[in-house]
Design a protein around this motif. Sequence first.
Motif, PDB file in Angstrom:
ATOM      1  N   SER A 125       0.813  -1.221   0.000  1.00 34.04           N
ATOM      2  CA  SER A 125       0.000   0.000   0.000  1.00 34.04           C
ATOM      3  C   SER A 125       0.846   1.271   0.000  1.00 34.04           C
ATOM      4  CB  SER A 125      -0.922   0.012   1.227  1.00 34.04           C
ATOM      5  OG  SER A 125      -0.170  -0.006   2.427  1.00 34.04           O
ATOM      6  N   ASP A 126       2.158   1.116   0.064  1.00 34.67           N
ATOM      7  CA  ASP A 126       3.043   2.281   0.117  1.00 34.67           C
ATOM      8  C   ASP A 126       3.256   2.839  -1.289  1.00 34.67           C
ATOM      9  OD1 ASP A 126       4.889   4.196   0.631  1.00 34.67           O
ATOM     10  OD2 ASP A 126       6.309   2.914   1.705  1.00 34.67           O
ATOM     11  N   GLU A 127       2.756   4.044  -1.521  1.00 34.32           N
ATOM     12  CA  GLU A 127       2.902   4.678  -2.833  1.00 34.32           C
ATOM     13  C   GLU A 127       3.989   5.752  -2.827  1.00 34.32           C
ATOM     14  OE1 GLU A 127      -0.879   6.218  -3.972  1.00 34.32           O
ATOM     15  OE2 GLU A 127      -1.826   4.233  -4.113  1.00 34.32           O
ATOM     16  N   ASN A 128       4.633   5.932  -1.696  1.00 36.35           N
ATOM     17  CA  ASN A 128       5.666   6.966  -1.581  1.00 36.35           C
ATOM     18  C   ASN A 128       6.895   6.430  -0.857  1.00 36.35           C
ATOM     19  OD1 ASN A 128       4.184   9.494  -2.619  1.00 36.35           O
ATOM     20  ND2 ASN A 128       2.762   8.718  -1.062  1.00 36.35           N
ATOM     21  N   HIS A 129       7.340   5.272  -1.268  1.00 33.79           N
ATOM     22  CA  HIS A 129       8.556   4.715  -0.683  1.00 33.79           C
ATOM     23  C   HIS A 129       9.723   5.650  -0.999  1.00 33.79           C
ATOM     24  CE1 HIS A 129      12.000   1.990  -0.137  1.00 33.79           C
ATOM     25  NE2 HIS A 129      11.217   1.333   0.702  1.00 33.79           N
ATOM     26  N   PRO A 130      10.603   5.922  -0.041  1.00 39.33           N
ATOM     27  CA  PRO A 130      11.690   6.888  -0.276  1.00 39.33           C
ATOM     28  C   PRO A 130      12.644   6.500  -1.404  1.00 39.33           C
ATOM     29  CG  PRO A 130      12.001   5.680   1.794  1.00 39.33           C
ATOM     30  CD  PRO A 130      10.615   5.394   1.341  1.00 39.33           C
ATOM     31  N   VAL A 131      12.688   5.226  -1.756  1.00 36.17           N
ATOM     32  CA  VAL A 131      13.601   4.775  -2.808  1.00 36.17           C
ATOM     33  C   VAL A 131      12.861   4.274  -4.036  1.00 36.17           C
ATOM     34  CG1 VAL A 131      15.436   3.151  -3.405  1.00 36.17           C
ATOM     35  CG2 VAL A 131      15.402   4.190  -1.135  1.00 36.17           C
ATOM     36  N   LEU A 132      11.859   3.408  -3.824  1.00 37.48           N
ATOM     37  CA  LEU A 132      11.147   2.774  -4.935  1.00 37.48           C
ATOM     38  C   LEU A 132       9.960   3.586  -5.432  1.00 37.48           C
ATOM     39  CD1 LEU A 132      11.141  -0.937  -3.690  1.00 37.48           C
ATOM     40  CD2 LEU A 132      12.622   0.075  -5.430  1.00 37.48           C
ATOM     41  N   GLY A 133       9.466   4.504  -4.615  1.00 42.28           N
ATOM     42  CA  GLY A 133       8.260   5.232  -4.996  1.00 42.28           C
ATOM     43  C   GLY A 133       7.035   4.379  -4.721  1.00 42.28           C
ATOM     44  N   ASN A 134       6.271   4.056  -5.771  1.00 45.61           N
ATOM     45  CA  ASN A 134       5.095   3.197  -5.641  1.00 45.61           C
ATOM     46  C   ASN A 134       5.545   1.739  -5.689  1.00 45.61           C
ATOM     47  OD1 ASN A 134       2.711   1.608  -6.319  1.00 45.61           O
ATOM     48  ND2 ASN A 134       1.695   3.566  -6.697  1.00 45.61           N
ATOM     49  N   ASN A 135       5.389   1.020  -4.579  1.00 46.76           N
ATOM     50  CA  ASN A 135       5.885  -0.354  -4.495  1.00 46.76           C
ATOM     51  C   ASN A 135       5.176  -1.290  -5.467  1.00 46.76           C
ATOM     52  OD1 ASN A 135       7.737   0.311  -2.535  1.00 46.76           O
ATOM     53  ND2 ASN A 135       6.427  -0.314  -0.820  1.00 46.76           N
ATOM     54  N   LYS A 136       3.876  -1.099  -5.648  1.00 50.08           N
ATOM     55  CA  LYS A 136       3.137  -1.961  -6.575  1.00 50.08           C
ATOM     56  C   LYS A 136       3.609  -1.739  -8.016  1.00 50.08           C
ATOM     57  CE  LYS A 136      -1.242  -3.223  -4.427  1.00 50.08           C
ATOM     58  NZ  LYS A 136      -2.734  -3.197  -4.571  1.00 50.08           N
ATOM     59  N   GLN A 137       3.878  -0.491  -8.365  1.00 52.60           N
ATOM     60  CA  GLN A 137       4.361  -0.202  -9.712  1.00 52.60           C
ATOM     61  C   GLN A 137       5.764  -0.767  -9.923  1.00 52.60           C
ATOM     62  OE1 GLN A 137       4.046   3.992 -10.507  1.00 52.60           O
ATOM     63  NE2 GLN A 137       1.806   3.990 -10.447  1.00 52.60           N
ATOM     64  N   ALA A 138       6.568  -0.769  -8.861  1.00 50.70           N
ATOM     65  CA  ALA A 138       7.906  -1.350  -8.958  1.00 50.70           C
ATOM     66  C   ALA A 138       7.820  -2.849  -9.238  1.00 50.70           C
ATOM     67  CB  ALA A 138       8.684  -1.098  -7.664  1.00 50.70           C
ATOM     68  N   LEU A 139       6.845  -3.510  -8.619  1.00 50.59           N
ATOM     69  CA  LEU A 139       6.645  -4.940  -8.873  1.00 50.59           C
ATOM     70  C   LEU A 139       6.091  -5.162 -10.277  1.00 50.59           C
ATOM     71  CD1 LEU A 139       6.685  -7.839  -7.773  1.00 50.59           C
ATOM     72  CD2 LEU A 139       4.388  -7.456  -6.866  1.00 50.59           C
ATOM     73  N   GLU A 140       5.194  -4.303 -10.710  1.00 51.76           N
ATOM     74  CA  GLU A 140       4.615  -4.433 -12.044  1.00 51.76           C
ATOM     75  C   GLU A 140       5.675  -4.234 -13.124  1.00 51.76           C
ATOM     76  OE1 GLU A 140       1.856  -5.194 -14.934  1.00 51.76           O
ATOM     77  OE2 GLU A 140       1.658  -5.452 -12.753  1.00 51.76           O
ATOM     78  N   LEU A 141       6.672  -3.409 -12.857  1.00 49.63           N
ATOM     79  CA  LEU A 141       7.742  -3.198 -13.827  1.00 49.63           C
ATOM     80  C   LEU A 141       8.501  -4.495 -14.100  1.00 49.63           C
ATOM     81  CD1 LEU A 141       9.413  -1.278 -15.588  1.00 49.63           C
ATOM     82  CD2 LEU A 141      10.836  -0.797 -13.575  1.00 49.63           C
ATOM     83  N   LEU A 142       8.643  -5.349 -13.096  1.00 49.59           N
ATOM     84  CA  LEU A 142       9.317  -6.634 -13.290  1.00 49.59           C
ATOM     85  C   LEU A 142       8.512  -7.537 -14.219  1.00 49.59           C
ATOM     86  CD1 LEU A 142      10.631  -7.434  -9.694  1.00 49.59           C
ATOM     87  CD2 LEU A 142      11.789  -6.287 -11.591  1.00 49.59           C
TER      88      LEU A 142
END
Length: 276
Positions: A206-223
Amino acid sequence: MATVSDDYAQIDISTEVLPSPPLLLPPASLVIGLRGPRTQGVRRIDPPRGACATALQEKDKLVAEVMRHVLFKTHQTAGCPIKREELTQIITKNYRQRALPALVIKEAGDRLAATFGYEMRELQRTRAPSTRSGRPSQQQVNVDAKSYVLLSMLDPEVYSKYVEHKEAAHVSGFAFVVISIVHLSGGKISEEDLWHQLRRLGLNESDENHPVLGNNKQALELLVQQRYLLKEKLTGPEGHSMMYELAERALDESISGKLKDYISQVVSTSTAAEVD
């Protein structure tokens, strides 16, 4: 956050896609049938002296256009695979010879290796994600069957010193962790279990503002878009569930072999620490 090898690092390339003139490829020779009162047959007529040189120049321009597109698209999409169909459309935009795409794509790959030190690796998708009916679409399988990614052929030390994007280390580390979790789960894991493991590392879905990754779900979707993971929706007695499994890029020996080595090193280090 763990870090990974140079194969996961972002490709730092800047290039401009330039338009290419129409492709004009005259045949090597012209065969003209002649019929006369006393002669029937064919006669070989060589093309004009400059025709072959012109054909070579046009082919080289097309190869250069494919190279520019691959380099630019790789940088623009953070290393997402480029479909063969996409390259074929560039090649056949002004010319319809069936054998031309294979020739141009192969030569573009050879020149990328010789000039930039990148291997244009072909990926073969064995199956496509399921549709709503639960079965993969045959049309989708055919469209996505082949694609290309760029892999560095440089020595790891040279790559790390001159090419590797240090600012993107967090992306590589996240990819390494996720792929490792799926690998240790037998190559397939539910979305719920995957996020359970990631929460142990401080990553919440649910974290959309991770200090490094930003949106965590979008980071997973990029993979998924980069074809390290395959995402599939399944329907069971308890309702719908989402599954992740290793896709063709993660299963490629260039990735899977190094992944196993890194996991072995981590396990060995942990075991030695426990003994001490």
